[in-house]
Write a protein that holds these residues in place. Structure first.
Motif, PDB file in Angstrom:
ATOM      1  N   TYR A  89      48.994  51.253  39.155  1.00 53.52           N
ATOM      2  CA  TYR A  89      48.953  49.886  38.637  1.00 53.52           C
ATOM      3  C   TYR A  89      48.275  48.946  39.632  1.00 53.52           C
ATOM      4  O   TYR A  89      47.414  48.150  39.253  1.00 53.52           O
ATOM      5  CB  TYR A  89      50.370  49.402  38.326  1.00 53.52           C
ATOM      6  CG  TYR A  89      50.433  47.945  37.947  1.00 53.52           C
ATOM      7  CD1 TYR A  89      50.004  47.526  36.688  1.00 53.52           C
ATOM      8  CD2 TYR A  89      50.902  46.989  38.842  1.00 53.52           C
ATOM      9  CE1 TYR A  89      50.052  46.186  36.336  1.00 53.52           C
ATOM     10  CE2 TYR A  89      50.948  45.654  38.496  1.00 53.52           C
ATOM     11  CZ  TYR A  89      50.523  45.260  37.242  1.00 53.52           C
ATOM     12  OH  TYR A  89      50.564  43.939  36.911  1.00 53.52           O
ATOM     13  N   HIS A 115      44.580  49.650  39.788  1.00 49.41           N
ATOM     14  CA  HIS A 115      43.941  49.172  38.558  1.00 49.41           C
ATOM     15  C   HIS A 115      43.710  47.663  38.628  1.00 49.41           C
ATOM     16  O   HIS A 115      42.630  47.172  38.279  1.00 49.41           O
ATOM     17  CB  HIS A 115      44.810  49.523  37.359  1.00 49.41           C
ATOM     18  CG  HIS A 115      44.323  48.948  36.071  1.00 49.41           C
ATOM     19  ND1 HIS A 115      43.185  49.397  35.434  1.00 49.41           N
ATOM     20  CD2 HIS A 115      44.804  47.944  35.301  1.00 49.41           C
ATOM     21  CE1 HIS A 115      43.000  48.692  34.332  1.00 49.41           C
ATOM     22  NE2 HIS A 115      43.965  47.804  34.228  1.00 49.41           N
ATOM     23  N   ARG A 116      44.718  46.918  39.099  1.00 51.92           N
ATOM     24  CA  ARG A 116      44.575  45.464  39.212  1.00 51.92           C
ATOM     25  C   ARG A 116      43.495  45.093  40.220  1.00 51.92           C
ATOM     26  O   ARG A 116      42.698  44.189  39.989  1.00 51.92           O
ATOM     27  CB  ARG A 116      45.915  44.830  39.635  1.00 51.92           C
ATOM     28  CG  ARG A 116      47.012  44.928  38.588  1.00 51.92           C
ATOM     29  CD  ARG A 116      46.654  44.123  37.376  1.00 51.92           C
ATOM     30  NE  ARG A 116      46.435  42.744  37.731  1.00 51.92           N
ATOM     31  CZ  ARG A 116      47.068  41.718  37.239  1.00 51.92           C
ATOM     32  NH1 ARG A 116      47.978  41.892  36.330  1.00 51.92           N
ATOM     33  NH2 ARG A 116      46.790  40.497  37.637  1.00 51.92           N
ATOM     34  N   GLU A 131      40.911  46.913  41.079  1.00 49.08           N
ATOM     35  CA  GLU A 131      39.613  47.283  40.517  1.00 49.08           C
ATOM     36  C   GLU A 131      39.135  46.277  39.480  1.00 49.08           C
ATOM     37  O   GLU A 131      37.969  45.859  39.498  1.00 49.08           O
ATOM     38  CB  GLU A 131      39.709  48.670  39.885  1.00 49.08           C
ATOM     39  CG  GLU A 131      38.408  49.167  39.310  1.00 49.08           C
ATOM     40  CD  GLU A 131      38.538  50.535  38.658  1.00 49.08           C
ATOM     41  OE1 GLU A 131      37.556  50.966  38.040  1.00 49.08           O
ATOM     42  OE2 GLU A 131      39.610  51.149  38.762  1.00 49.08           O
ATOM     43  N   THR A 132      40.006  45.843  38.573  1.00 51.94           N
ATOM     44  CA  THR A 132      39.587  44.884  37.550  1.00 51.94           C
ATOM     45  C   THR A 132      39.241  43.539  38.183  1.00 51.94           C
ATOM     46  O   THR A 132      38.298  42.877  37.758  1.00 51.94           O
ATOM     47  CB  THR A 132      40.661  44.709  36.476  1.00 51.94           C
ATOM     48  OG1 THR A 132      41.903  44.360  37.089  1.00 51.94           O
ATOM     49  CG2 THR A 132      40.837  45.978  35.656  1.00 51.94           C
ATOM     50  N   SER A 133      40.002  43.142  39.203  1.00 52.01           N
ATOM     51  CA  SER A 133      39.700  41.890  39.900  1.00 52.01           C
ATOM     52  C   SER A 133      38.342  41.980  40.587  1.00 52.01           C
ATOM     53  O   SER A 133      37.531  41.053  40.522  1.00 52.01           O
ATOM     54  CB  SER A 133      40.796  41.598  40.919  1.00 52.01           C
ATOM     55  OG  SER A 133      40.440  40.516  41.728  1.00 52.01           O
ATOM     56  N   TYR A 134      38.073  43.106  41.231  1.00 51.90           N
ATOM     57  CA  TYR A 134      36.801  43.311  41.926  1.00 51.90           C
ATOM     58  C   TYR A 134      35.635  43.290  40.937  1.00 51.90           C
ATOM     59  O   TYR A 134      34.607  42.652  41.186  1.00 51.90           O
ATOM     60  CB  TYR A 134      36.835  44.636  42.678  1.00 51.90           C
ATOM     61  CG  TYR A 134      35.546  44.995  43.366  1.00 51.90           C
ATOM     62  CD1 TYR A 134      35.195  44.405  44.576  1.00 51.90           C
ATOM     63  CD2 TYR A 134      34.667  45.908  42.803  1.00 51.90           C
ATOM     64  CE1 TYR A 134      34.013  44.723  45.215  1.00 51.90           C
ATOM     65  CE2 TYR A 134      33.477  46.226  43.429  1.00 51.90           C
ATOM     66  CZ  TYR A 134      33.165  45.643  44.640  1.00 51.90           C
ATOM     67  OH  TYR A 134      31.985  45.954  45.256  1.00 51.90           O
ATOM     68  N   LYS A 135      35.803  43.953  39.800  1.00 55.12           N
ATOM     69  CA  LYS A 135      34.741  43.975  38.791  1.00 55.12           C
ATOM     70  C   LYS A 135      34.456  42.577  38.257  1.00 55.12           C
ATOM     71  O   LYS A 135      33.300  42.217  38.054  1.00 55.12           O
ATOM     72  CB  LYS A 135      35.112  44.917  37.642  1.00 55.12           C
ATOM     73  CG  LYS A 135      34.951  46.368  37.986  1.00 55.12           C
ATOM     74  CD  LYS A 135      35.274  47.244  36.785  1.00 55.12           C
ATOM     75  CE  LYS A 135      35.099  48.703  37.115  1.00 55.12           C
ATOM     76  NZ  LYS A 135      35.409  49.564  35.954  1.00 55.12           N
ATOM     77  N   ALA A 136      35.498  41.802  38.023  1.00 51.24           N
ATOM     78  CA  ALA A 136      35.305  40.440  37.525  1.00 51.24           C
ATOM     79  C   ALA A 136      34.545  39.599  38.549  1.00 51.24           C
ATOM     80  O   ALA A 136      33.633  38.842  38.198  1.00 51.24           O
ATOM     81  CB  ALA A 136      36.652  39.797  37.207  1.00 51.24           C
ATOM     82  N   LYS A 137      34.906  39.735  39.827  1.00 49.71           N
ATOM     83  CA  LYS A 137      34.208  38.985  40.875  1.00 49.71           C
ATOM     84  C   LYS A 137      32.752  39.412  40.969  1.00 49.71           C
ATOM     85  O   LYS A 137      31.860  38.579  41.142  1.00 49.71           O
ATOM     86  CB  LYS A 137      34.889  39.200  42.226  1.00 49.71           C
ATOM     87  CG  LYS A 137      36.213  38.499  42.357  1.00 49.71           C
ATOM     88  CD  LYS A 137      36.852  38.796  43.701  1.00 49.71           C
ATOM     89  CE  LYS A 137      38.242  38.213  43.786  1.00 49.71           C
ATOM     90  NZ  LYS A 137      38.913  38.591  45.043  1.00 49.71           N
ATOM     91  N   GLU A 158      30.875  40.717  38.576  1.00 52.03           N
ATOM     92  CA  GLU A 158      30.144  40.253  37.399  1.00 52.03           C
ATOM     93  C   GLU A 158      29.765  38.779  37.554  1.00 52.03           C
ATOM     94  O   GLU A 158      28.643  38.386  37.221  1.00 52.03           O
ATOM     95  CB  GLU A 158      30.973  40.462  36.137  1.00 52.03           C
ATOM     96  CG  GLU A 158      31.055  41.914  35.715  1.00 52.03           C
ATOM     97  CD  GLU A 158      31.993  42.136  34.539  1.00 52.03           C
ATOM     98  OE1 GLU A 158      32.627  41.152  34.071  1.00 52.03           O
ATOM     99  OE2 GLU A 158      32.098  43.286  34.098  1.00 52.03           O
TER     100      GLU A 158
END
Length: 77
Positions: A27, A30-31, A33-39, A41
């Motif tokens: 978990y 995952h959080r 990774e999603t935060s990193y991807k959003a930054k 992008e």
């Protein structure tokens, strides 16, 4: 000597801790990774906007240079 129930309880605690720790680790990763991807992008969008602005500025400078060249070629009347 250790009673038989205590050994079984120890194994249950180890397995439960491993499963819960793995779930928590998944978990958290995952959080992250999603935060990193959003930054990334958002950073990519800003970079693309910057490149477009530089390209537009270069095109305007080139057009201005062409206009000056044409103005020098045309005779003054």
């Amino acid at each position: 000597m250790v009673p038989p129930g205590a050994r079984r309880w120890a194994y249950v605690r180890i397995m439960a801790g491993t499963i819960l720790g793995g779930g928590l680790g998944f978990y958290v990763m995952h959080r992250i990774e999603t935060s990193y991807k959003a930054k990334m992008e958002e950073r990519l969008r800003r970079y693309e906007a910057h490149l477009l602005a530089k390209e537009k500025e270069a095109q305007e400078l080139q057009d201005e240079g062409r206009r000056e060249d044409q103005a020098q070629l045309l005779p003054d009347s």
